[in-house]
Design an enzyme around this catalytic site. Structure first.
Site, mmCIF file in Angstrom:
data_model
loop_
_atom_site.group_PDB
_atom_site.id
_atom_site.type_symbol
_atom_site.label_atom_id
_atom_site.label_comp_id
_atom_site.label_asym_id
_atom_site.label_seq_id
_atom_site.Cartn_x
_atom_site.Cartn_y
_atom_site.Cartn_z
ATOM 1 N N GLY A 70 88.518 12.711 16.438
ATOM 2 C CA GLY A 70 87.457 11.630 16.773
ATOM 3 C C GLY A 70 86.173 12.397 16.611
ATOM 4 O O GLY A 70 85.762 13.418 16.419
ATOM 5 N N GLY A 91 83.415 14.075 17.672
ATOM 6 C CA GLY A 91 83.190 14.882 18.679
ATOM 7 C C GLY A 91 81.618 15.346 18.765
ATOM 8 O O GLY A 91 81.197 15.588 19.786
ATOM 9 N N ASP A 148 80.562 21.575 21.885
ATOM 10 C CA ASP A 148 79.471 21.166 22.741
ATOM 11 C C ASP A 148 78.808 19.881 22.096
ATOM 12 O O ASP A 148 77.896 19.029 22.941
ATOM 13 C CB ASP A 148 78.563 22.197 22.598
ATOM 14 C CG ASP A 148 78.059 22.499 21.274
ATOM 15 O OD1 ASP A 148 78.370 21.833 20.506
ATOM 16 O OD2 ASP A 148 77.239 23.721 21.241
ATOM 17 N N GLY A 149 79.286 19.299 21.083
ATOM 18 C CA GLY A 149 78.954 18.053 20.622
ATOM 19 C C GLY A 149 77.403 17.934 19.952
ATOM 20 O O GLY A 149 76.722 16.971 19.495
ATOM 21 N N ARG A 177 72.633 9.325 10.639
ATOM 22 C CA ARG A 177 73.304 9.066 9.234
ATOM 23 C C ARG A 177 73.318 7.347 9.281
ATOM 24 O O ARG A 177 73.579 6.734 10.437
ATOM 25 C CB ARG A 177 74.650 9.689 9.303
ATOM 26 C CG ARG A 177 74.778 11.174 9.673
ATOM 27 C CD ARG A 177 76.039 11.606 9.319
ATOM 28 N NE ARG A 177 77.276 11.398 10.256
ATOM 29 C CZ ARG A 177 78.287 12.132 9.879
ATOM 30 N NH1 ARG A 177 78.402 13.131 9.025
ATOM 31 N NH2 ARG A 177 79.446 11.848 10.603
ATOM 32 N N ASP A 216 90.278 13.580 7.866
ATOM 33 C CA ASP A 216 89.219 12.921 8.834
ATOM 34 C C ASP A 216 87.839 13.066 8.160
ATOM 35 O O ASP A 216 86.894 12.245 8.861
ATOM 36 C CB ASP A 216 89.187 13.497 10.143
ATOM 37 C CG ASP A 216 88.987 15.186 9.907
ATOM 38 O OD1 ASP A 216 89.881 15.832 9.345
ATOM 39 O OD2 ASP A 216 87.871 15.721 10.532
ATOM 40 N N ASN A 217 87.779 13.704 7.051
ATOM 41 C CA ASN A 217 86.453 13.703 6.408
ATOM 42 C C ASN A 217 86.487 12.960 5.122
ATOM 43 O O ASN A 217 85.910 13.137 4.085
ATOM 44 C CB ASN A 217 86.216 14.981 6.229
ATOM 45 C CG ASN A 217 85.862 15.815 7.433
ATOM 46 O OD1 ASN A 217 85.455 15.222 8.386
ATOM 47 N ND2 ASN A 217 86.052 17.192 7.190
#
Ligand code: AMP
Ligand code: MG
Length: 535
Positions: free
Chosen positions: A110, A112, A145-146, A203, A280-281
């Protein structure tokens, strides 16, 4: 206004938040890290920061949103794209997806450290999703930590714009903002953390969907949510396909395969190594996405990877990328299989729409890089393979070699014994003193073959050079260049970011005043962290 471009204020942006309006969301509204089921996203607010400062923005991306320079230089722009202000029509969320990392199923991952703000519809009716990277923790941040640091944000900002100007499908970057806060990072994951300046990149992309969005629901046997997501994707990202056709999913899969084949062909053409081709990329829209430890080949070496955590297996090395594309698409096929049940059809699509398309595309690319009219299998397979072998056998800068190859004249008489490197190509060699007679003989033989091939093609010399210069870039974002811009920016001076951003707007043009960027990587950068080592 030119071309019907109406500069809009940020407040006037039109949002159509189709992702949250049409897809099932997380019913738990808290921002706790957890597994989220039967939902494509969780609503989450960006975390405000104390001292946001705009370091750079991309006017071209702003124009996609109908924003002009005045809007980009406004205080509100910095506040919004740092995550401090959420406009009334935005509806921020983090996506729920999974992925195969380094060949293993990793379960739920997800967004993150990414937060989608919403989808803008511009005056031309195009849909653009705005996404902040590094705007604080989400439900998917797991143990991290995002946040994002300036170093990685500069790299993402510059590279996504550089890729676009190279003609390579990619997510774009609107803005680069420092947060005024410090972030703890262990740059090489070796137990030596330090504080670094934090930053946020906005982005912009038509879609941020990844293979992993589909894989996650398939892995959980949640075919209902999977089908809903597929229907949404067909309607939003593949509107030209007939979503009601019985083979709509195979058709969409075939298109994803083709787009991925062309994308990876482009990467191979310019020597780009993504570095973390986990599923996921991988974008289902065939875009370059998630700029992490990417890099450009300097010495041509198919085993090279910029990613230090991949040094052992070299799974994501330059030469492995086409194969990994297939591996990743196979995982996506497995996910779609739970809906279509047609293994043979999906297999056939992998063969025809990925393998074959990649091969043909790569052959055309190599013909273009060599300045040939078209690829002739009977002669050019050998011509290309021998050249790539020669390039691997002595440290040869890929970008400089191909760019300067345009200066090799077909008219020169075939030589017999080269005594030194041909002057047109000599600049590409990292260790000219290590070149021996055997190498020179091999290069001579190849050049004789190449010249004969060019003579048979009979393309006008200038025409050939101009064609080659449109496919062999002069300027790419070498790792050390990005690192110099980062070092300066960390000292408070973003000027090199601006200079590189501008340089890379015209990667195929001669820019005589910037010739210093058309040079081999300097020796000091050979083993330096950030230049040859990234994670
Ligand atoms: P990446 O390798 O950047 O594609 O990240 C893989 C997963 O880790 C994704 O789910 C990311 O959102 C998550 N991730 C990476 N870095 C961070 C971070 N600093 N904070 C939270 N999540 C992260
Ligand atoms: Mg990622």
């Amino acid at each position: 206004m030119l071309n019907g471009f109406i500069p809009a204020k940020l407040e006037a942006l039109q949002f159509d938040n189709s992702f949250v309006n049409n897809l099932p969301g997380d019913t738990d509204v808290s921002n706790n890290r957890r597994q989220v089921y039967e939902a494509c996203y969780s609503k989450v607010q960006p975390t405000p920061v104390s001292g946001p400062k705009l370091l750079a923005y991309s006017p071209e991306v702003a124009r996609l949103l109908d924003l002009d320079d005045v809007a980009c230089n406004s205080r509100l722009f910095t506040e919004v794209f740092a995550g401090n202000t959420v406009l009334p029509d935005m509806s921020p969320f983090a996506m729920c997806y999974g992925g195969h990392q380094f060949g293993n199923w990793a379960g739920q991952l997800g967004d993150g450290r990414a937060i989608n703000l919403g989808e803008v519809i511009n005056t031309r009716g195009d849909r653009w999703v705005l996404q902040l990277k590094g705007a604080g923790p989400t439900q998917y941040s797991r143990r991290a930590d995002g946040l994002a640091v300036l170093r990685s944000s500069v790299r993402e900002f510059l590279c996504s714009e550089a890729m676009h100007h190279l003609g390579i499908p990619t997510t774009r970057a609107l803005s680069l903002i420092t947060t005024g806060e410090q972030v703890l990072r262990d740059i090489l994951y070796d137990g030596h953390p330090g504080m670094e300046p934090g930053a946020v990149v906005c982005r912009v992309s038509p879609s941020f969907l990844r293979f992993g969005n589909f894989e996650l629901f398939a892995s959980r046997n949640d075919t209902q949510t999977l089908q809903t997501l597929i229907n949404y994707t067909l309607a939003t990202d593949f509107p030209h396909l007939d979503a009601s056709a019985p083979d709509a999913v195979p058709q969409m899969f075939a298109e994803i395969c083709e787009r991925t084949a062309h994308l990876i062909d482009h990467w191979m053409r310019v020597g780009f190594v993504h570095g973390v081709m986990n599923t996921d990329n991988m974008s289902t829209s065939g875009l370059t996405i998630d700029y992490g430890p990417y890099g450009w080949l300097e010495p041509y070496d198919v085993t090279w990877t910029p990613n230090t955590t991949d040094f052992q297996g070299r799974r994501y090395s330059y030469g492995n990328q086409p194969h990994i594309g297939l591996w990743n698409l196979t995982q996506l096929a497995n996910a779609f299989h739970s809906i279509t049940g047609e293994a043979a059809r999906l297999q056939e699509i992998l063969n025809n729409s990925y393998r074959r398309v990649f091969l043909t595309s790569w052959q055309n690319t190599m013909a273009g890089k060599l300045g040939l009219r078209s690829f002739n299998t009977s002669t050019d397979d050998d011509l290309v393979n021998e050249l790539l072998d020669i390039l691997s056998s002595a440290e040869t800068d890929m970008t400089i070699f191909f760019r300067n190859l345009a200066d090799v004249s077909p008219a020169d008489a075939p030589g017999t014994g080269l005594h030194q490197l041909p002057s047109e190509l000599a600049d590409a060699y990292y260790q000219p003193e290590a070149i021996n007679r055997k190498y020179l003989q091999r290069l001579q033989n190849w050049l004789n073959l190449y010249r004969r091939r060019l003579q048979a093609d009979n393309l006008d010399k200038r025409e050939r050079k101009s064609r080659m210069n449109r496919i062999n870039p002069k300027y790419v974002l070498r790792n050390y260049m990005a690192q110099l811009a980062i070092d300066k920016a960390e000292d408070g001076d973003p000027s090199l970011i601006h200079e590189l951003h501008d340089l890379l707007r015209h990667p195929y043009d001669e820019q005589p005043e910037r010739e210093k960027y058309f040079q081999k990587r300097p020796e000091w950068a050979r083993h330096k962290v950030g230049c040859s080592m990234l994670s």
